[in-house]
Design a protein around this motif. Structure first.
Motif, PDB file in Angstrom:
ATOM      1  N   MET A  83      14.616  -0.214  11.601  1.00 47.95           N
ATOM      2  CA  MET A  83      13.659  -1.315  11.683  1.00 47.95           C
ATOM      3  C   MET A  83      13.288  -1.579  13.148  1.00 47.95           C
ATOM      4  O   MET A  83      12.103  -1.727  13.494  1.00 47.95           O
ATOM      5  CB  MET A  83      14.286  -2.567  11.059  1.00 47.95           C
ATOM      6  N   GLN A  84      14.298  -1.628  14.013  1.00 49.59           N
ATOM      7  CA  GLN A  84      14.060  -1.870  15.437  1.00 49.59           C
ATOM      8  C   GLN A  84      13.178  -0.786  16.043  1.00 49.59           C
ATOM      9  O   GLN A  84      12.277  -1.069  16.844  1.00 49.59           O
ATOM     10  CB  GLN A  84      15.402  -1.907  16.190  1.00 49.59           C
ATOM     11  N   ALA A  85      13.428   0.457  15.663  1.00 47.70           N
ATOM     12  CA  ALA A  85      12.632   1.564  16.192  1.00 47.70           C
ATOM     13  C   ALA A  85      11.170   1.424  15.774  1.00 47.70           C
ATOM     14  O   ALA A  85      10.256   1.656  16.572  1.00 47.70           O
ATOM     15  CB  ALA A  85      13.207   2.898  15.705  1.00 47.70           C
ATOM     16  N   GLY A  86      10.953   1.016  14.528  1.00 46.91           N
ATOM     17  CA  GLY A  86       9.590   0.791  14.063  1.00 46.91           C
ATOM     18  C   GLY A  86       8.937  -0.388  14.760  1.00 46.91           C
ATOM     19  O   GLY A  86       7.751  -0.350  15.111  1.00 46.91           O
ATOM     20  N   LEU A  87       9.724  -1.454  14.986  1.00 50.78           N
ATOM     21  CA  LEU A  87       9.195  -2.650  15.655  1.00 50.78           C
ATOM     22  C   LEU A  87       8.759  -2.357  17.086  1.00 50.78           C
ATOM     23  O   LEU A  87       7.834  -2.983  17.599  1.00 50.78           O
ATOM     24  CB  LEU A  87      10.249  -3.758  15.669  1.00 50.78           C
ATOM     25  N   THR A  88       9.426  -1.408  17.738  1.00 54.01           N
ATOM     26  CA  THR A  88       9.050  -1.041  19.105  1.00 54.01           C
ATOM     27  C   THR A  88       7.592  -0.588  19.157  1.00 54.01           C
ATOM     28  O   THR A  88       6.859  -0.914  20.101  1.00 54.01           O
ATOM     29  CB  THR A  88       9.965   0.078  19.628  1.00 54.01           C
ATOM     30  N   ILE A  89       7.172   0.149  18.146  1.00 50.81           N
ATOM     31  CA  ILE A  89       5.777   0.600  18.063  1.00 50.81           C
ATOM     32  C   ILE A  89       4.863  -0.555  17.649  1.00 50.81           C
ATOM     33  O   ILE A  89       3.745  -0.693  18.147  1.00 50.81           O
ATOM     34  CB  ILE A  89       5.637   1.753  17.046  1.00 50.81           C
TER      35      ILE A  89
ATOM     36  N   ARG B 113       0.819  -1.203   0.000  1.00 53.98           N
ATOM     37  CA  ARG B 113       0.000   0.000   0.000  1.00 53.98           C
ATOM     38  C   ARG B 113       0.854   1.254   0.000  1.00 53.98           C
ATOM     39  O   ARG B 113       1.949   1.285   0.564  1.00 53.98           O
ATOM     40  CB  ARG B 113      -0.909   0.018   1.234  1.00 53.98           C
ATOM     41  N   SER B 114       0.304   2.302  -0.606  1.00 51.89           N
ATOM     42  CA  SER B 114       1.072   3.547  -0.731  1.00 51.89           C
ATOM     43  C   SER B 114       1.436   4.123   0.640  1.00 51.89           C
ATOM     44  O   SER B 114       2.482   4.765   0.789  1.00 51.89           O
ATOM     45  CB  SER B 114       0.280   4.575  -1.537  1.00 51.89           C
ATOM     46  N   GLU B 115       0.586   3.872   1.657  1.00 50.67           N
ATOM     47  CA  GLU B 115       0.872   4.400   2.994  1.00 50.67           C
ATOM     48  C   GLU B 115       2.167   3.809   3.574  1.00 50.67           C
ATOM     49  O   GLU B 115       2.777   4.386   4.467  1.00 50.67           O
ATOM     50  CB  GLU B 115      -0.285   4.090   3.958  1.00 50.67           C
ATOM     51  N   LEU B 116       2.552   2.639   3.060  1.00 46.62           N
ATOM     52  CA  LEU B 116       3.739   1.971   3.588  1.00 46.62           C
ATOM     53  C   LEU B 116       5.010   2.300   2.808  1.00 46.62           C
ATOM     54  O   LEU B 116       6.098   1.913   3.230  1.00 46.62           O
ATOM     55  CB  LEU B 116       3.516   0.456   3.591  1.00 46.62           C
ATOM     56  N   ASP B 117       4.868   2.991   1.692  1.00 41.47           N
ATOM     57  CA  ASP B 117       6.043   3.297   0.868  1.00 41.47           C
ATOM     58  C   ASP B 117       7.084   4.091   1.647  1.00 41.47           C
ATOM     59  O   ASP B 117       8.288   3.828   1.552  1.00 41.47           O
ATOM     60  CB  ASP B 117       5.641   4.067  -0.394  1.00 41.47           C
ATOM     61  N   ASN B 118       6.621   5.101   2.416  1.00 45.72           N
ATOM     62  CA  ASN B 118       7.565   5.920   3.180  1.00 45.72           C
ATOM     63  C   ASN B 118       8.296   5.090   4.224  1.00 45.72           C
ATOM     64  O   ASN B 118       9.502   5.250   4.430  1.00 45.72           O
ATOM     65  CB  ASN B 118       6.841   7.081   3.867  1.00 45.72           C
ATOM     66  N   LEU B 119       7.567   4.199   4.896  1.00 45.81           N
ATOM     67  CA  LEU B 119       8.192   3.338   5.898  1.00 45.81           C
ATOM     68  C   LEU B 119       9.256   2.461   5.258  1.00 45.81           C
ATOM     69  O   LEU B 119      10.366   2.322   5.791  1.00 45.81           O
ATOM     70  CB  LEU B 119       7.130   2.480   6.587  1.00 45.81           C
ATOM     71  N   TYR B 120       8.917   1.866   4.132  1.00 42.64           N
ATOM     72  CA  TYR B 120       9.861   1.009   3.402  1.00 42.64           C
ATOM     73  C   TYR B 120      11.148   1.786   3.099  1.00 42.64           C
ATOM     74  O   TYR B 120      12.261   1.334   3.405  1.00 42.64           O
ATOM     75  CB  TYR B 120       9.198   0.532   2.110  1.00 42.64           C
TER      76      TYR B 120
ATOM     77  N   ILE C 227       7.251   6.835  13.427  1.00 50.61           N
ATOM     78  CA  ILE C 227       6.148   7.718  13.012  1.00 50.61           C
ATOM     79  C   ILE C 227       5.401   7.087  11.845  1.00 50.61           C
ATOM     80  O   ILE C 227       4.163   7.076  11.806  1.00 50.61           O
ATOM     81  CB  ILE C 227       6.691   9.116  12.633  1.00 50.61           C
ATOM     82  N   ASP C 228       6.151   6.521  10.911  1.00 52.51           N
ATOM     83  CA  ASP C 228       5.528   5.865   9.755  1.00 52.51           C
ATOM     84  C   ASP C 228       4.693   4.660  10.189  1.00 52.51           C
ATOM     85  O   ASP C 228       3.604   4.423   9.654  1.00 52.51           O
ATOM     86  CB  ASP C 228       6.602   5.411   8.756  1.00 52.51           C
ATOM     87  N   VAL C 229       5.212   3.901  11.148  1.00 49.42           N
ATOM     88  CA  VAL C 229       4.458   2.746  11.651  1.00 49.42           C
ATOM     89  C   VAL C 229       3.156   3.204  12.295  1.00 49.42           C
ATOM     90  O   VAL C 229       2.077   2.637  12.045  1.00 49.42           O
ATOM     91  CB  VAL C 229       5.303   1.928  12.665  1.00 49.42           C
TER      92      VAL C 229
END
Length: 211
Positions: free
Chosen positions: A70-76, A2-9, A22-24
């Motif tokens: 990745m770890q920072a995103g996984l925390t959320i 999904r386009s919403e996940l492009d920034n996170l990727y 923030i992206d997560v």
């Protein structure tokens, strides 16, 4: 994806540790399921990081900052994964062998393993054979990963594998070894199931053990 996940990727690959959480959260706020965020975005991003490393386009520093993002995103994300009943792909017990206090390589492997969807039990450094065995019995992992950075501590890998055999746990796990002085030939000679020269390949090899 999904386009919403492009920034996170992109931000995981670019190592944007402040932006990834923030992206997560943004993705969660737009009702994208936690499992989808992990499996269609975060894990593929780390797979690309591993491929870029193998292709010589990324080096250890780039890999490390990507893994930290990745770890920072996984925390959320982790509490939402638990709440939604998303199981890890498998369990890995990891540690630096007894007598060796180095942890940078081990920590990078840990992050790449988590980036591949594993639950990782990190025993730290200077881990005795008995501590490995106790963790295997307690956590029932599919994979045990051992690291050594010194030629003088490499023999502890064989000592630990022999202890696994004596304790009757060797048949229940796959043993993966790595570290600067370790080679595929050495891994085979001590009875390890696999050797990985870098963190990305360690994660890929661990996944292959589950097949």
């Amino acid at each position: 994806m999904r386009s919403e996940l492009d920034n996170l990727y992109d931000n995981i690959i670019d190592g944007e540790m402040a932006q990834a959480p923030i992206d997560v959260q943004t993705a969660l706020d737009t009702s994208i399921p936690a499992g989808e965020i992990l499996n269609t975005c975060m894990i593929p991003a780390m797979q690309e990081v591993g491929q870029l490393f193998e292709d010589g386009e990324f080096f250890v520093p780039e890999m490390l900052i990507a893994a930290r993002a990745m770890q920072a995103g996984l925390t959320i994300l982790k509490p939402h994964l638990v709440a939604s009943g998303v199981d890890p792909v498998g369990k890995v017990v990891i540690g630096t062998v007894q007598g060796d206090m180095h942890d940078i390589g081990k920590n990078l492997v840990t992050m790449m393993m988590e980036g591949a969807g594993f639950e990782v039990i990190d025993l730290g450094v200077d881990v005795s054979p008995q501590a490995f065995i106790e963790s295997v019995n307690e956590n029932q992992p599919q994979v045990v990963a051992m690291s050594a950075l010194l030629t003088t501590t490499m023999p502890k890998m064989k000592v630990t594998i022999d202890a696994f055999r004596e304790a009757g746990v060797l048949d229940s796990v796959k043993v993966l070894v790595g570290g600067a002085p370790v080679t595929a030939e050495f891994a085979e000679s001590i009875g390890a199931d696999g050797y990985a020269p870098d963190a990305g390949q360690a994660a890929s090899l661990a996944k292959s053990f589950l097949a």
